[in-house]
Scaffold this motif. Structure first.
Motif, PDB file in Angstrom:
ATOM      1  N   SER A  91     -18.114  83.114   6.912  1.00  0.00           N
ATOM      2  CA  SER A  91     -19.272  82.229   6.783  1.00  0.00           C
ATOM      3  C   SER A  91     -20.551  82.965   6.415  1.00  0.00           C
ATOM      4  O   SER A  91     -21.556  82.325   6.089  1.00  0.00           O
ATOM      5  CB  SER A  91     -19.490  81.458   8.087  1.00  0.00           C
ATOM      6  N   SER A  92     -20.549  84.278   6.459  1.00  0.00           N
ATOM      7  CA  SER A  92     -21.783  85.040   6.213  1.00  0.00           C
ATOM      8  C   SER A  92     -22.307  84.846   4.796  1.00  0.00           C
ATOM      9  O   SER A  92     -23.505  85.026   4.547  1.00  0.00           O
ATOM     10  CB  SER A  92     -21.549  86.531   6.484  1.00  0.00           C
ATOM     11  N   SER A  93     -21.431  84.467   3.852  1.00  0.00           N
ATOM     12  CA  SER A  93     -21.873  84.294   2.463  1.00  0.00           C
ATOM     13  C   SER A  93     -22.120  82.828   2.101  1.00  0.00           C
ATOM     14  O   SER A  93     -22.478  82.527   0.963  1.00  0.00           O
ATOM     15  CB  SER A  93     -20.823  84.876   1.505  1.00  0.00           C
ATOM     16  N   TRP A  94     -21.931  81.909   3.052  1.00  0.00           N
ATOM     17  CA  TRP A  94     -22.136  80.493   2.770  1.00  0.00           C
ATOM     18  C   TRP A  94     -23.625  80.167   2.841  1.00  0.00           C
ATOM     19  O   TRP A  94     -24.326  80.599   3.758  1.00  0.00           O
ATOM     20  CB  TRP A  94     -21.359  79.625   3.753  1.00  0.00           C
ATOM     21  N   ARG A  95     -24.108  79.365   1.913  1.00  0.00           N
ATOM     22  CA  ARG A  95     -25.541  79.097   1.830  1.00  0.00           C
ATOM     23  C   ARG A  95     -25.961  77.805   2.517  1.00  0.00           C
ATOM     24  O   ARG A  95     -27.075  77.712   3.031  1.00  0.00           O
ATOM     25  CB  ARG A  95     -25.970  79.055   0.364  1.00  0.00           C
ATOM     26  N   ALA A  96     -25.110  76.793   2.488  1.00  0.00           N
ATOM     27  CA  ALA A  96     -25.493  75.500   3.064  1.00  0.00           C
ATOM     28  C   ALA A  96     -25.653  75.607   4.574  1.00  0.00           C
ATOM     29  O   ALA A  96     -24.862  76.273   5.251  1.00  0.00           O
ATOM     30  CB  ALA A  96     -24.436  74.448   2.729  1.00  0.00           C
ATOM     31  N   HIS A  97     -26.675  74.967   5.117  1.00  0.00           N
ATOM     32  CA  HIS A  97     -26.925  75.006   6.544  1.00  0.00           C
ATOM     33  C   HIS A  97     -25.850  74.248   7.312  1.00  0.00           C
ATOM     34  O   HIS A  97     -25.310  73.241   6.839  1.00  0.00           O
ATOM     35  CB  HIS A  97     -28.289  74.401   6.865  1.00  0.00           C
ATOM     36  N   ALA A  98     -25.552  74.745   8.504  1.00  0.00           N
ATOM     37  CA  ALA A  98     -24.623  74.078   9.403  1.00  0.00           C
ATOM     38  C   ALA A  98     -25.360  73.058  10.257  1.00  0.00           C
ATOM     39  O   ALA A  98     -26.566  73.176  10.492  1.00  0.00           O
ATOM     40  CB  ALA A  98     -23.939  75.106  10.305  1.00  0.00           C
ATOM     41  N   GLU A  99     -24.637  72.034  10.707  1.00  0.00           N
ATOM     42  CA  GLU A  99     -25.151  71.107  11.710  1.00  0.00           C
ATOM     43  C   GLU A  99     -24.695  71.630  13.069  1.00  0.00           C
ATOM     44  O   GLU A  99     -23.499  71.605  13.377  1.00  0.00           O
ATOM     45  CB  GLU A  99     -24.621  69.698  11.476  1.00  0.00           C
ATOM     46  N   PHE A 100     -25.638  72.094  13.859  1.00  0.00           N
ATOM     47  CA  PHE A 100     -25.319  72.697  15.156  1.00  0.00           C
ATOM     48  C   PHE A 100     -25.806  71.772  16.264  1.00  0.00           C
ATOM     49  O   PHE A 100     -26.995  71.478  16.361  1.00  0.00           O
ATOM     50  CB  PHE A 100     -25.974  74.069  15.285  1.00  0.00           C
ATOM     51  N   TYR A 101     -24.866  71.310  17.096  1.00  0.00           N
ATOM     52  CA  TYR A 101     -25.184  70.412  18.209  1.00  0.00           C
ATOM     53  C   TYR A 101     -25.168  71.236  19.497  1.00  0.00           C
ATOM     54  O   TYR A 101     -24.094  71.527  20.039  1.00  0.00           O
ATOM     55  CB  TYR A 101     -24.164  69.280  18.294  1.00  0.00           C
ATOM     56  N   ALA A 112     -28.833  67.290  15.999  1.00  0.00           N
ATOM     57  CA  ALA A 112     -28.335  68.570  15.494  1.00  0.00           C
ATOM     58  C   ALA A 112     -29.472  69.437  14.993  1.00  0.00           C
ATOM     59  O   ALA A 112     -30.505  68.943  14.528  1.00  0.00           O
ATOM     60  CB  ALA A 112     -27.332  68.339  14.367  1.00  0.00           C
ATOM     61  N   LEU A 113     -29.267  70.741  15.078  1.00  0.00           N
ATOM     62  CA  LEU A 113     -30.152  71.725  14.481  1.00  0.00           C
ATOM     63  C   LEU A 113     -29.554  72.182  13.154  1.00  0.00           C
ATOM     64  O   LEU A 113     -28.333  72.198  12.984  1.00  0.00           O
ATOM     65  CB  LEU A 113     -30.328  72.933  15.403  1.00  0.00           C
ATOM     66  N   ARG A 114     -30.419  72.550  12.216  1.00  0.00           N
ATOM     67  CA  ARG A 114     -29.952  73.117  10.949  1.00  0.00           C
ATOM     68  C   ARG A 114     -30.036  74.631  11.057  1.00  0.00           C
ATOM     69  O   ARG A 114     -31.127  75.199  11.133  1.00  0.00           O
ATOM     70  CB  ARG A 114     -30.797  72.600   9.788  1.00  0.00           C
ATOM     71  N   LEU A 115     -28.862  75.272  11.066  1.00  0.00           N
ATOM     72  CA  LEU A 115     -28.807  76.718  11.218  1.00  0.00           C
ATOM     73  C   LEU A 115     -27.983  77.332  10.097  1.00  0.00           C
ATOM     74  O   LEU A 115     -27.109  76.669   9.514  1.00  0.00           O
ATOM     75  CB  LEU A 115     -28.177  77.099  12.564  1.00  0.00           C
ATOM     76  N   ALA A 116     -28.226  78.590   9.825  1.00  0.00           N
ATOM     77  CA  ALA A 116     -27.362  79.320   8.905  1.00  0.00           C
ATOM     78  C   ALA A 116     -25.953  79.352   9.486  1.00  0.00           C
ATOM     79  O   ALA A 116     -25.782  79.422  10.710  1.00  0.00           O
ATOM     80  CB  ALA A 116     -27.879  80.738   8.702  1.00  0.00           C
ATOM     81  N   PRO A 117     -24.918  79.260   8.648  1.00  0.00           N
ATOM     82  CA  PRO A 117     -23.545  79.185   9.161  1.00  0.00           C
ATOM     83  C   PRO A 117     -23.191  80.293  10.146  1.00  0.00           C
ATOM     84  O   PRO A 117     -22.650  80.021  11.225  1.00  0.00           O
ATOM     85  CB  PRO A 117     -22.689  79.250   7.893  1.00  0.00           C
TER      86      PRO A 117
END
Length: 335
Positions: A91-101, A112-117
């Motif tokens: 996931s370190s190279s993925w650009r889209a933000h994750a939805e973190f609950y 949800a928070l928007r965080l780097a993967p």
């Protein structure tokens, strides 16, 4: 041909006509299930007497595999899944933000928070994140790497996209070089990870309206699936997936999940089947209309590329001839 499906009591349920699901495709499902009466809500007629536990199918699948939910068990079942270290590295190279609950998503009101993967996965491994849950959009080009990390390959009914209506739109966005944008907008492919036992998602239906394929990458996850327009109770189906087990369910089936192990992880992707095409096309067209109405200029290229294929999906014209015509239309639009 007709077939009978056996319940946990090993008494045959009333015979139900299942033209495509022959006895060779259905295994007896053991568990605390019993025959259920036909639902009062609309659902595929061959679902009327299925047991409360999800049916397990084995390849080759019947021609109408996309009409009802099913599980495919891994062989052998004892193999371990992917490691969290491997998932974090990928996931370190993925650009889209994750939805973190941070507190999980077992409630529809969860935020949800928007965080780097990679950061979201690191937070899941912290001691105070046992109930946390994360949804990470997977870039199309990284999808094979994610599955390979768990020793998984897409089965033919998933991998052979040319046999499904979605190939129309996949070809269109490919010509426009906006495949990643299209998939990110619709959450097409996801890595889903829970912090500890009990993390999961509330009962909901996916949007846009499409079918879904899930594969468990590590740990175990419990699933509840309810037919369209039906909530928990009689008629809902249950299953527990272990590493490499697969689950398919059609459009409109409401589903809820709960992880059973720390670091439980799964991968999911949408599928557009012949039953989904008209509603899926209408939903994506509406998504484009709303985006353009908000003056989001970034939608112009994406929606222009999608327009020909969406018209064909809504009209049910997604045959190979339609696909060839769509490619020509897209080339002219983007010229």
């Amino acid at each position: 041909a007709s077939t009978a499906i056996l319940c946990v009591t090993f008494r045959p349920c009333p015979t139900v006509a299942v033209p495509a699901l022959s006895r060779s495709h259905i295994r007896v499902v053991r568990g605390r299930s019993a025959c259920r009466p036909p639902s009062q809500h609309s659902s595929p007629p061959f679902m009327a007497n299925l047991p409360l536990t999800l049916p397990e199918l084995s390849p080759p699948l019947p021609p109408s595999w996309y009409e009802a939910p099913f599980v495919i068990r891994s062989e052998p079942a004892s193999l371990p899944g992917a490691s969290l270290d491997a998932l974090e590295h990928l996931s370190s190279s993925w650009r889209a933000h994750a939805e973190f609950y941070p507190r999980g998503a077992r409630s529809a009101a969860a935020s949800a928070l928007r965080l780097a993967p990679r950061r979201s996965l690191r937070r899941l491994r912290q001691g105070d994140a046992s109930g946390a849950y994360a949804l990470l959009p997977v870039p199309p080009r990284r999808w094979p790497q994610l599955l390979a990390a768990a020793g998984v390959e897409e089965p033919p009914f998933v991998a052979e996209a040319r046999r499904r209506p979605e190939e129309e739109c996949a070809s269109a966005v490919g010509h426009a070089n906006v495949s990643a944008r299209f998939e990110r907008e619709l959450r097409w492919r996801l890595l889903i990870v829970g912090g500890g036992p009990g993390a999961g998602m509330h009962l909901h239906a996916d949007h846009p309206p499409a079918s879904a394929w899930h594969v468990q990458l590590r740990g175990r996850k419990a699933w509840t699936l309810c037919p369209p327009n039906q909530t928990r109770g009689g008629g809902c189906l249950e299953a527990t997936l272990g590493p490499r087990d697969q689950l398919f369910f059609p459009r409109g089936w409401r589903h809820a999940t709960a992880t059973l192990d720390a670091g439980s992880a799964s991968a999911s992707r949408l599928l557009v089947t012949p039953l989904d095409a008209p509603l899926f096309g209408a939903a994506v067209q509406d998504h484009c209309t709303r985006g353009l109405a908000l003056s989001r200029g970034s939608y112009e290229v994406l929606c222009a590329a999608l327009a020909p294929c969406l018209r064909r999906l809504m009209a049910g014209q997604w045959t190979q001839d339609g696909l060839d015509s769509q490619r020509a239309d897209s080339a002219r639009i983007l010229a």
